[in-house]
Write a protein that holds these residues in place. Structure first.
Motif, short mmCIF file in Angstrom:
data_model
loop_
_atom_site.label_atom_id
_atom_site.label_comp_id
_atom_site.label_asym_id
_atom_site.label_seq_id
_atom_site.Cartn_x
_atom_site.Cartn_y
_atom_site.Cartn_z
N UNK A 175 9.13 0.49 -12.42
CA UNK A 175 8.48 0.46 -11.11
C UNK A 175 8.79 -0.85 -10.40
N UNK A 176 8.62 -1.96 -11.13
CA UNK A 176 8.88 -3.27 -10.53
C UNK A 176 10.34 -3.42 -10.15
N UNK A 177 11.21 -2.95 -11.04
CA UNK A 177 12.65 -3.02 -10.78
C UNK A 177 13.01 -2.18 -9.56
N UNK A 178 12.37 -1.01 -9.47
CA UNK A 178 12.63 -0.13 -8.34
C UNK A 178 12.20 -0.75 -7.03
N UNK A 214 12.58 17.42 -4.16
CA UNK A 214 11.32 17.48 -4.89
C UNK A 214 10.38 16.35 -4.48
N UNK A 215 10.96 15.15 -4.25
CA UNK A 215 10.15 14.02 -3.79
C UNK A 215 9.51 14.34 -2.45
N UNK A 218 5.38 4.04 -5.08
CA UNK A 218 6.03 3.89 -6.39
C UNK A 218 7.10 4.95 -6.58
N UNK A 219 6.80 6.18 -6.18
CA UNK A 219 7.78 7.26 -6.31
C UNK A 219 9.00 7.01 -5.43
N UNK A 220 8.76 6.46 -4.25
CA UNK A 220 9.88 6.11 -3.36
C UNK A 220 10.78 5.07 -4.01
N UNK A 221 10.16 4.03 -4.59
CA UNK A 221 10.94 2.96 -5.22
C UNK A 221 11.76 3.49 -6.39
N UNK A 222 11.17 4.38 -7.17
CA UNK A 222 11.90 4.99 -8.29
C UNK A 222 13.07 5.81 -7.78
N UNK A 223 12.87 6.52 -6.66
CA UNK A 223 13.95 7.32 -6.08
C UNK A 223 15.10 6.43 -5.61
N UNK A 224 14.77 5.25 -5.09
CA UNK A 224 15.81 4.29 -4.68
C UNK A 224 16.65 3.90 -5.89
N UNK A 263 15.65 4.57 0.86
CA UNK A 263 14.84 5.76 1.12
C UNK A 263 13.53 5.29 1.74
N UNK A 264 13.17 5.90 2.86
CA UNK A 264 11.97 5.50 3.58
C UNK A 264 11.11 6.71 3.93
N UNK A 265 9.80 6.57 3.67
CA UNK A 265 8.84 7.56 4.14
C UNK A 265 8.49 7.13 5.57
N UNK A 266 9.05 7.82 6.54
CA UNK A 266 9.07 7.30 7.91
C UNK A 266 7.91 7.76 8.80
N UNK A 267 7.69 9.07 8.86
CA UNK A 267 6.71 9.60 9.81
C UNK A 267 5.94 10.76 9.20
N UNK A 268 4.78 11.03 9.76
CA UNK A 268 4.06 12.23 9.40
C UNK A 268 3.30 12.77 10.60
#
Length: 292
Positions: free
Chosen positions: A42-45, A91-92, A124-130, A137-142
């Motif tokens: 997680x930290x590495x991501x 899936x993310x 955390x899931x975003x960082x792992x995906x990177x 990878x960015x969660x931009x809008x909703x």
């Protein structure tokens, strides 16, 4: 030093979604401790995500989640369409949309701390995906609708997402309207929603386009001519005024009223909308790399 077995690597991969080599390195660094290795990843991501954060991410996907009158759209961006089509990225996106719906998050900052079904936060899931996919990878809008009305959440090809909310009507009508909005992109809902300054500007343009002969006509005739042209323009820029894509012989307004319904509003997200894309010259990039 604990033995790093294939089963340990497999368990960590299933838990974190990180790549095999990343998992092996994490286990090696943490003496085979699964929990410590997961935290290390997680930290590495996060560190890798920070390094990649300045890179343009204009591709990606829109995902939707819905439960009755509650629905959300989430746009998550990647750098390339190749990654956007990766099953782990898809899936993310789906998992984040479900988390947005379940958590009641109203904005991206709140959504980042919401938890997925696997236990990680969205951030955390975003960082792992990177780490796994190697791109920014960015969660931009909703966007969300949260009421007791008739609602449709529609996504076209993963690239265009629409939420539409009706008073009355049914799910079939709501979905049809969402498809229409995805295809026709009306800027406004009804004529009353069109800004007065837009109308004034269009009148000015139409008057300038008219011949001197037409301009010399009586004021009431001139006004009728201009009004007819403005009405046509207003129909083009409003949902209610457009011909319905599923029945071109009727306007959306006619279809909606025939169903005893009323469109309360809609939201439309397009992947990468408003992001300035960087056009890469790959031949020049390779040539430059070969000179290093």
């Amino acid at each position: 030093m604990a033995e790093i077995t294939a089963s340990l690597v497999k368990e960590l991969r299933e838990r974190t979604g990180a790549g095999m080599m990343e998992c092996k390195k994490a286990l090696t660094e943490n003496n085979g401790d699964i929990d410590a290795s997961a935290e290390w990843l997680r930290k590495s991501g996060l560190a890798k995500a920070d390094k990649k954060a300045s890179r343009v991410a204009a591709e990606g996907r829109v995902a939707a989640a819905q439960n009755g009158g509650k629905a959300v759209l989430v746009e998550i961006n990647s750098e390339t369409d190749f990654v956007a089509k990766d099953i782990s990225f898809i899936n993310l996106c789906d998992a984040v949309a479900q988390a947005a719906l379940a958590s009641g998050s109203a904005d991206i900052d709140t959504l980042k701390s919401a938890r997925l079904g696997t236990g990680e936060t969205v951030e955390e899931a975003r960082a792992i995906a990177v780490t796994k996919l190697g791109e920014n990878i960015q969660v931009r809008r909703m966007a969300r609708v949260d009421g007791d009305n008739t609602v449709a959440a529609y996504v076209h090809g993963g690239k265009i997402g629409v939420l539409v909310e009706l008073a009355g009507g049914n799910a079939e009508l709501a979905r049809g309207l969402a498809m229409h909005i995805a295809a026709m992109n009306p800027p406004h809902n009804k004529a009353a929603d069109v800004p007065a300054e837009f109308i004034a500007k269009e009148k000015e343009i139409e008057l300038a386009k008219m011949s001197e002969k037409d301009k010399a006509k009586p004021a009431e005739i001139l006004e009728k001519i201009i009004s007819g042209k403005i009405n046509k323009i207003v129909n083009e820029v409003t949902l209610y005024g457009q011909p319905y894509v599923l029945d071109g012989d009727k306007t959306v307004e006619a279809v909606v009223k025939a169903a005893g319904a009323d469109v309360l509003g809609f939201q439309r997200l397009v992947v990468g909308e408003g992001i300035e894309k960087v056009v890469e010259d790959y031949a020049a990039e390779v040539a430059k790399a070969m000179q290093v």
